[in-house]
Scaffold this motif. Sequence first.
Motif, PDB file in Angstrom:
ATOM      1  N   ASP A  84      78.340  52.968  39.876  1.00 37.14           N
ATOM      2  CA  ASP A  84      77.467  52.425  38.800  1.00 37.14           C
ATOM      3  C   ASP A  84      75.840  52.343  39.138  1.00 37.14           C
ATOM      4  O   ASP A  84      75.419  51.297  39.717  1.00 37.14           O
ATOM      5  CB  ASP A  84      78.127  50.858  38.670  1.00 37.14           C
ATOM      6  CG  ASP A  84      77.447  50.223  37.430  1.00 37.14           C
ATOM      7  OD1 ASP A  84      76.551  50.756  36.595  1.00 37.14           O
ATOM      8  OD2 ASP A  84      77.941  49.138  37.058  1.00 37.14           O
ATOM      9  N   PRO A  85      75.359  53.152  38.494  1.00 37.54           N
ATOM     10  CA  PRO A  85      73.861  53.392  38.804  1.00 37.54           C
ATOM     11  C   PRO A  85      73.005  52.088  38.376  1.00 37.54           C
ATOM     12  O   PRO A  85      71.667  51.796  38.572  1.00 37.54           O
ATOM     13  CB  PRO A  85      73.521  54.674  38.458  1.00 37.54           C
ATOM     14  CG  PRO A  85      74.233  54.911  37.312  1.00 37.54           C
ATOM     15  CD  PRO A  85      75.620  54.144  37.534  1.00 37.54           C
ATOM     16  N   ARG A  86      73.425  51.326  37.612  1.00 38.15           N
ATOM     17  CA  ARG A  86      72.788  50.057  37.012  1.00 38.15           C
ATOM     18  C   ARG A  86      73.196  48.781  37.461  1.00 38.15           C
ATOM     19  O   ARG A  86      72.826  47.773  36.738  1.00 38.15           O
ATOM     20  CB  ARG A  86      72.985  50.178  35.329  1.00 38.15           C
ATOM     21  CG  ARG A  86      72.169  51.238  34.681  1.00 38.15           C
ATOM     22  CD  ARG A  86      72.219  51.162  33.245  1.00 38.15           C
ATOM     23  NE  ARG A  86      71.171  52.183  32.768  1.00 38.15           N
ATOM     24  CZ  ARG A  86      69.983  51.878  32.069  1.00 38.15           C
ATOM     25  NH1 ARG A  86      69.712  50.939  32.299  1.00 38.15           N
ATOM     26  NH2 ARG A  86      69.539  52.976  31.559  1.00 38.15           N
ATOM     27  N   LEU A  87      74.125  48.700  38.400  1.00 39.90           N
ATOM     28  CA  LEU A  87      74.625  47.604  38.892  1.00 39.90           C
ATOM     29  C   LEU A  87      73.584  46.436  39.286  1.00 39.90           C
ATOM     30  O   LEU A  87      73.741  45.367  38.766  1.00 39.90           O
ATOM     31  CB  LEU A  87      75.506  47.781  39.986  1.00 39.90           C
ATOM     32  CG  LEU A  87      76.385  46.472  40.783  1.00 39.90           C
ATOM     33  CD1 LEU A  87      77.166  45.805  39.647  1.00 39.90           C
ATOM     34  CD2 LEU A  87      77.051  46.789  41.778  1.00 39.90           C
ATOM     35  N   ALA A 169      68.860  54.463  39.783  1.00 40.20           N
ATOM     36  CA  ALA A 169      69.720  55.762  40.009  1.00 40.20           C
ATOM     37  C   ALA A 169      68.785  56.399  40.931  1.00 40.20           C
ATOM     38  O   ALA A 169      69.487  57.239  41.691  1.00 40.20           O
ATOM     39  CB  ALA A 169      69.794  56.321  38.440  1.00 40.20           C
ATOM     40  N   ALA A 170      67.420  56.730  40.928  1.00 41.41           N
ATOM     41  CA  ALA A 170      66.547  57.359  41.441  1.00 41.41           C
ATOM     42  C   ALA A 170      66.364  56.996  43.114  1.00 41.41           C
ATOM     43  O   ALA A 170      66.261  57.633  44.000  1.00 41.41           O
ATOM     44  CB  ALA A 170      65.241  57.587  40.879  1.00 41.41           C
ATOM     45  N   LEU A 171      66.528  55.627  43.273  1.00 39.19           N
ATOM     46  CA  LEU A 171      66.123  55.368  44.679  1.00 39.19           C
ATOM     47  C   LEU A 171      67.162  54.916  45.414  1.00 39.19           C
ATOM     48  O   LEU A 171      67.147  54.684  46.647  1.00 39.19           O
ATOM     49  CB  LEU A 171      64.986  53.769  44.505  1.00 39.19           C
ATOM     50  CG  LEU A 171      63.606  54.114  43.647  1.00 39.19           C
ATOM     51  CD1 LEU A 171      62.824  52.848  43.707  1.00 39.19           C
ATOM     52  CD2 LEU A 171      62.792  55.231  44.499  1.00 39.19           C
ATOM     53  N   GLY A 172      68.185  54.319  44.691  1.00 39.59           N
ATOM     54  CA  GLY A 172      69.503  53.362  45.536  1.00 39.59           C
ATOM     55  C   GLY A 172      69.324  51.886  45.222  1.00 39.59           C
ATOM     56  O   GLY A 172      68.327  51.620  45.072  1.00 39.59           O
ATOM     57  N   ARG A 173      70.373  51.461  45.521  1.00 37.73           N
ATOM     58  CA  ARG A 173      70.535  49.892  45.075  1.00 37.73           C
ATOM     59  C   ARG A 173      69.500  49.096  46.186  1.00 37.73           C
ATOM     60  O   ARG A 173      68.582  48.312  45.767  1.00 37.73           O
ATOM     61  CB  ARG A 173      71.932  49.362  45.316  1.00 37.73           C
ATOM     62  CG  ARG A 173      72.801  49.992  43.937  1.00 37.73           C
ATOM     63  CD  ARG A 173      74.111  49.384  44.610  1.00 37.73           C
ATOM     64  NE  ARG A 173      75.143  49.930  43.396  1.00 37.73           N
ATOM     65  CZ  ARG A 173      76.360  49.888  43.323  1.00 37.73           C
ATOM     66  NH1 ARG A 173      77.118  49.335  44.384  1.00 37.73           N
ATOM     67  NH2 ARG A 173      76.893  49.998  42.480  1.00 37.73           N
ATOM     68  N   SER A 174      69.427  49.355  47.404  1.00 36.83           N
ATOM     69  CA  SER A 174      68.715  48.733  48.466  1.00 36.83           C
ATOM     70  C   SER A 174      67.324  48.674  47.875  1.00 36.83           C
ATOM     71  O   SER A 174      66.526  47.775  48.125  1.00 36.83           O
ATOM     72  CB  SER A 174      69.244  48.882  49.807  1.00 36.83           C
ATOM     73  OG  SER A 174      68.901  50.180  50.016  1.00 36.83           O
ATOM     74  N   ARG A 175      66.744  50.040  47.919  1.00 37.38           N
ATOM     75  CA  ARG A 175      65.340  50.353  47.619  1.00 37.38           C
ATOM     76  C   ARG A 175      64.833  49.739  46.591  1.00 37.38           C
ATOM     77  O   ARG A 175      63.580  49.340  46.422  1.00 37.38           O
ATOM     78  CB  ARG A 175      65.180  51.865  48.012  1.00 37.38           C
ATOM     79  CG  ARG A 175      65.489  52.375  49.177  1.00 37.38           C
ATOM     80  CD  ARG A 175      65.592  53.814  49.399  1.00 37.38           C
ATOM     81  NE  ARG A 175      65.668  54.453  50.678  1.00 37.38           N
ATOM     82  CZ  ARG A 175      66.753  54.529  51.387  1.00 37.38           C
ATOM     83  NH1 ARG A 175      68.012  53.981  50.786  1.00 37.38           N
ATOM     84  NH2 ARG A 175      66.751  55.088  52.434  1.00 37.38           N
ATOM     85  N   TYR A 176      65.460  49.951  45.631  1.00 35.57           N
ATOM     86  CA  TYR A 176      65.298  49.686  44.177  1.00 35.57           C
ATOM     87  C   TYR A 176      65.121  47.992  44.074  1.00 35.57           C
ATOM     88  O   TYR A 176      64.325  47.390  43.599  1.00 35.57           O
ATOM     89  CB  TYR A 176      66.446  49.911  43.141  1.00 35.57           C
ATOM     90  CG  TYR A 176      66.275  49.273  41.829  1.00 35.57           C
ATOM     91  CD1 TYR A 176      65.172  49.341  40.844  1.00 35.57           C
ATOM     92  CD2 TYR A 176      67.256  48.321  41.341  1.00 35.57           C
ATOM     93  CE1 TYR A 176      65.264  48.770  39.697  1.00 35.57           C
ATOM     94  CE2 TYR A 176      67.080  47.540  40.350  1.00 35.57           C
ATOM     95  CZ  TYR A 176      66.057  47.907  39.423  1.00 35.57           C
ATOM     96  OH  TYR A 176      66.316  47.241  38.186  1.00 35.57           O
TER      97      TYR A 176
END
Length: 300
Positions: A84-87, A169-176
């Motif tokens: 889920d890229p928007r979690l 979606a482009a960075l990943g959860r932790s980086r975002y």
Amino acid sequence: MDQQPPGGRAAAGSGVPTPTCYRHPDRETGISCTRCGRPICPECMVSASVGFQCPDCVRQGSGTGHHPAAARPRTLAGGAVAADPRLVTKILVGINLAVFLLVSVRPALVGDLTLLGLAWDPSPPPGSVEGVAEGQWYRLVTSMFLHQEVVHIGFNMLGLWWLGGQLEAALGRSRYLALYLLSGLAGSALTYLIAAPNQGSLGASGAVYGLFGATAVLMRRMNYDMRPVLVLLAINMVFTFTWGGIAWEAHVGGLIAGVAIAVGMVHAPRERRTAVQAGACALVLLASIGIIVARTMSLT
């Protein structure tokens, strides 16, 4: 009754077992997996850089000898690709909405959570001095999730949803998440530094403007047409400096932090990617802390 030896069967006329494929016991073979040593038939052999490997070893380590995690797909910035890229974006929107509903029921909480440098609060008697300079550091963060008006939270959540999903979606959860929180903190820090000590400030605008800046950097990195996001950013900046009642300091602080973090995220060399990304986040954090400490010293 005799038992067949594991991984092989007795050859006719001898007591020496002939290896058989571990997945197809009825097939004799003279080939073994170069990683685990189990016998494999031609159907199960997977070519590797050295020899052949069995399907299990290929699935576990992508046939390269690396840890299985090394075979997982990665985002542009090196983060893990999530189902889920928007979690995280959904959670952030949920927190903002939850706080909005909470203060709608208990309006008195607004005064306790708003970003405030230093001010006298006469209620309840005999009154007290409130603000970040008095040690209420939490206001720098709680104000990032605080809204009072429907239009205010509506615009901010629309920007968060539109920009956040693509960046996550482009960075990943932790980086975002680091980008969002540090941009918001930088916006709060600049507001604390420049605004009048008794001027209250609230809203997720600093973090959202950080997403604006990061989106521009990401689109530039991917050679996309930047005109749409630049036009939208320009329109928002016009509103920032022309409409009354807007804490422009938070917008500018968040925008600068978002650009700085995103540059470190998407332009970091692959061999030192994690160190460069962590360093960019650390620099923004240290700069924000330095601003906060300097302002606190000047007020006290």
